[in-house]
Design a protein around this motif. Sequence first.
Motif, PDB file in Angstrom:
ATOM      1  N   SER A  81       0.594  -1.023  -0.125  1.00 29.82           N
ATOM      2  CA  SER A  81       0.745  -0.689   0.031  1.00 29.82           C
ATOM      3  C   SER A  81       0.976   1.056  -0.054  1.00 29.82           C
ATOM      4  N   ILE A  82       0.815   1.951  -0.948  1.00 27.06           N
ATOM      5  CA  ILE A  82       1.141   3.295  -0.842  1.00 27.06           C
ATOM      6  C   ILE A  82       0.476   4.838  -1.273  1.00 27.06           C
ATOM      7  N   SER A  83       1.067   5.507  -0.501  1.00 25.74           N
ATOM      8  CA  SER A  83      -0.147   6.645  -0.853  1.00 25.74           C
ATOM      9  C   SER A  83       0.086   7.391  -2.747  1.00 25.74           C
ATOM     10  N   ASP A  84      -0.948   8.064  -2.722  1.00 28.38           N
ATOM     11  CA  ASP A  84      -0.703   8.929  -3.864  1.00 28.38           C
ATOM     12  C   ASP A  84       0.141   9.659  -4.495  1.00 28.38           C
ATOM     13  N   GLU A  85       0.692  10.869  -3.093  1.00 26.19           N
ATOM     14  CA  GLU A  85       1.816  11.169  -3.353  1.00 26.19           C
ATOM     15  C   GLU A  85       3.363  10.210  -3.274  1.00 26.19           C
ATOM     16  N   GLU A  86       3.156   9.723  -3.496  1.00 26.87           N
ATOM     17  CA  GLU A  86       4.429   8.171  -2.693  1.00 26.87           C
ATOM     18  C   GLU A  86       4.630   7.876  -4.586  1.00 26.87           C
ATOM     19  N   GLN A  87       3.280   7.764  -5.425  1.00 27.45           N
ATOM     20  CA  GLN A  87       3.688   7.647  -6.318  1.00 27.45           C
ATOM     21  C   GLN A  87       3.842   8.088  -7.283  1.00 27.45           C
ATOM     22  N   HIS A  88       3.528   8.841  -7.052  1.00 26.63           N
ATOM     23  CA  HIS A  88       3.594  10.220  -7.931  1.00 26.63           C
ATOM     24  C   HIS A  88       5.411  10.302  -8.008  1.00 26.63           C
ATOM     25  N   LEU A  89       6.110   9.898  -7.242  1.00 27.87           N
ATOM     26  CA  LEU A  89       6.997  10.866  -6.906  1.00 27.87           C
ATOM     27  C   LEU A  89       8.131   9.004  -7.491  1.00 27.87           C
ATOM     28  N   ARG A  90       7.478   8.308  -8.146  1.00 29.23           N
ATOM     29  CA  ARG A  90       8.105   7.043  -8.455  1.00 29.23           C
ATOM     30  C   ARG A  90       7.496   7.184  -9.668  1.00 29.23           C
ATOM     31  N   PHE A  91       7.617   7.505 -10.208  1.00 33.39           N
ATOM     32  CA  PHE A  91       6.766   7.642 -11.471  1.00 33.39           C
ATOM     33  C   PHE A  91       7.595   8.837 -12.215  1.00 33.39           C
ATOM     34  N   LEU A  92       7.946   9.781 -11.262  1.00 31.74           N
ATOM     35  CA  LEU A  92       8.343  10.496 -12.013  1.00 31.74           C
ATOM     36  C   LEU A  92       9.999  10.383 -12.241  1.00 31.74           C
ATOM     37  N   GLY A  93      10.324   9.885 -11.108  1.00 30.47           N
ATOM     38  CA  GLY A  93      11.544   8.997 -11.049  1.00 30.47           C
ATOM     39  C   GLY A  93      12.128   8.312 -12.093  1.00 30.47           C
ATOM     40  N   ARG A  94      11.398   7.606 -12.249  1.00 26.64           N
ATOM     41  CA  ARG A  94      11.489   6.659 -13.465  1.00 26.64           C
ATOM     42  C   ARG A  94      11.024   7.664 -15.161  1.00 26.64           C
ATOM     43  N   ILE A  95      10.446   7.971 -15.564  1.00 28.06           N
ATOM     44  CA  ILE A  95      10.489   8.746 -15.962  1.00 28.06           C
ATOM     45  C   ILE A  95      11.334   9.389 -16.375  1.00 28.06           C
ATOM     46  N   HIS A  96      12.483  10.239 -14.968  1.00 29.45           N
ATOM     47  CA  HIS A  96      13.828  11.434 -15.428  1.00 29.45           C
ATOM     48  C   HIS A  96      14.491  10.254 -15.607  1.00 29.45           C
ATOM     49  N   ASP A  97      14.761   8.790 -15.200  1.00 27.92           N
ATOM     50  CA  ASP A  97      15.405   7.347 -14.786  1.00 27.92           C
ATOM     51  C   ASP A  97      16.076   7.222 -16.276  1.00 27.92           C
ATOM     52  N   PRO A  98      16.849   7.011 -17.467  1.00 28.85           N
ATOM     53  CA  PRO A  98      16.998   5.977 -18.306  1.00 28.85           C
ATOM     54  C   PRO A  98      16.680   4.507 -18.074  1.00 28.85           C
ATOM     55  N   LEU A  99      17.667   4.621 -16.966  1.00 31.57           N
ATOM     56  CA  LEU A  99      17.550   3.227 -16.485  1.00 31.57           C
ATOM     57  C   LEU A  99      16.873   2.056 -16.060  1.00 31.57           C
ATOM     58  N   LYS A 100      15.479   3.734 -15.512  1.00 31.20           N
ATOM     59  CA  LYS A 100      14.290   2.513 -15.203  1.00 31.20           C
ATOM     60  C   LYS A 100      12.898   2.924 -15.517  1.00 31.20           C
ATOM     61  N   GLN A 101      13.328   3.435 -17.491  1.00 35.87           N
ATOM     62  CA  GLN A 101      12.066   3.934 -17.964  1.00 35.87           C
ATOM     63  C   GLN A 101      11.373   2.852 -17.985  1.00 35.87           C
ATOM     64  N   TRP A 102      12.352   2.251 -18.933  1.00 29.22           N
ATOM     65  CA  TRP A 102      11.597   0.276 -19.024  1.00 29.22           C
ATOM     66  C   TRP A 102      10.573  -0.238 -18.153  1.00 29.22           C
ATOM     67  N   LYS A 103      10.214   0.500 -16.319  1.00 28.98           N
ATOM     68  CA  LYS A 103       9.127   0.279 -15.900  1.00 28.98           C
ATOM     69  C   LYS A 103       8.003   0.418 -16.100  1.00 28.98           C
ATOM     70  N   LEU A 104       7.980   1.823 -16.882  1.00 30.15           N
ATOM     71  CA  LEU A 104       7.404   2.083 -17.525  1.00 30.15           C
ATOM     72  C   LEU A 104       6.729   1.916 -19.123  1.00 30.15           C
ATOM     73  N   SER A 105       5.024   1.194 -18.619  1.00 26.96           N
ATOM     74  CA  SER A 105       3.974   1.200 -19.748  1.00 26.96           C
ATOM     75  C   SER A 105       3.220   1.862 -19.440  1.00 26.96           C
ATOM     76  N   PRO A 106       2.162   2.253 -21.360  1.00 29.13           N
ATOM     77  CA  PRO A 106       1.203   3.101 -21.344  1.00 29.13           C
ATOM     78  C   PRO A 106       0.267   2.701 -19.626  1.00 29.13           C
ATOM     79  N   MET A 107       0.023   1.166 -19.417  1.00 25.38           N
ATOM     80  CA  MET A 107      -1.303   0.729 -18.935  1.00 25.38           C
ATOM     81  C   MET A 107      -0.769   1.262 -17.060  1.00 25.38           C
ATOM     82  N   ASP A 108       0.197   1.352 -17.287  1.00 24.41           N
ATOM     83  CA  ASP A 108       1.403   2.233 -15.772  1.00 24.41           C
ATOM     84  C   ASP A 108       0.724   3.828 -15.953  1.00 24.41           C
ATOM     85  N   LEU A 109       0.452   4.094 -16.856  1.00 27.39           N
ATOM     86  CA  LEU A 109       0.895   5.480 -17.236  1.00 27.39           C
ATOM     87  C   LEU A 109      -1.103   5.417 -16.952  1.00 27.39           C
TER      88      LEU A 109
END
Length: 307
Positions: free
Chosen positions: A193-221
Amino acid sequence: MNPVSDDLVERIRRELLDGYDEELEMEIEDRSVDQALSEIDAAERQGDSEHTERVAYFKQLFRLQRELVKLQDWVAETKQKVVIVFEGRDAAGKGGAIKRITQRLNPRVCRVVALPAPNDRERTQWYFQRYVSQLPAGGEIVLFDRSWYNRAGVERVMGFCSEDEVEEFFRSVPEFERMLVRSGIRVLKYWFSISDEEQHLRFLGRIHDPLKQWKLSPMDLESRRRWEDYTRVKEDMLERTHIAEAPWWIVQADDKKRARLNCIQHLLDQFDYTEVQRPAVLLPQRERHADYARRPVPAEMIVPERY
């Protein structure tokens, strides 16, 4: 800089540190736990306050991983059958917890199942059929990185199934899990269980980290946009599938490190395992023969040593 921005910067810094710590964990993976702990103790004695929290995390992680090895040996020795389900929102930290659980275990005993979306043939099967084929035999632990609960979550929110199919799932899943338990399979279910704010932060981290962008799919967004829809179906799922034989356990996961430690400790607490005594292993002497000569490897087959 206002306090909100300061807090955001600090959280981003912690997220980066967590990534560095993951690299450190992999770097020391081939060492013994005792050696790793002794080195961490030495670092702690230097009194570097900035690293105190990280040192404490590593000490507890290695202690718990040692216990996981004991649990694994006991499961294999006593032919236990264990299923552990990991569910939660995208970026909730399920994968990180699974990685720390399996990091030092034998993949022949403990394996991870992360099934892709069903193919055309699987869509015509009994819903649970492709999961049944992944269930453990005696002496095995199976960790489901997402599971049959996809139907109550992503499939329901995204409209990949009908409401009639969802209702049939809710009628079937308690009996399915009771059947597993009656057959001797231990079923544990964790919701991260994570908060709305924490998920937002982690998604931003994945967007701006080239090594983690693979973790983001259209379904995730899309799941991010539909936060409230996921909340409603999650609450419904927990209410209707929390049964005595296979209850849900909620892991508070805004702090990744605490979530991992708490989950592993809770997992260990569910078993009355004992340490399996094994005979000492003696390394045999290598045989040497006078007529043996090692053939030289052709130069063109050698990987260039650039580092």
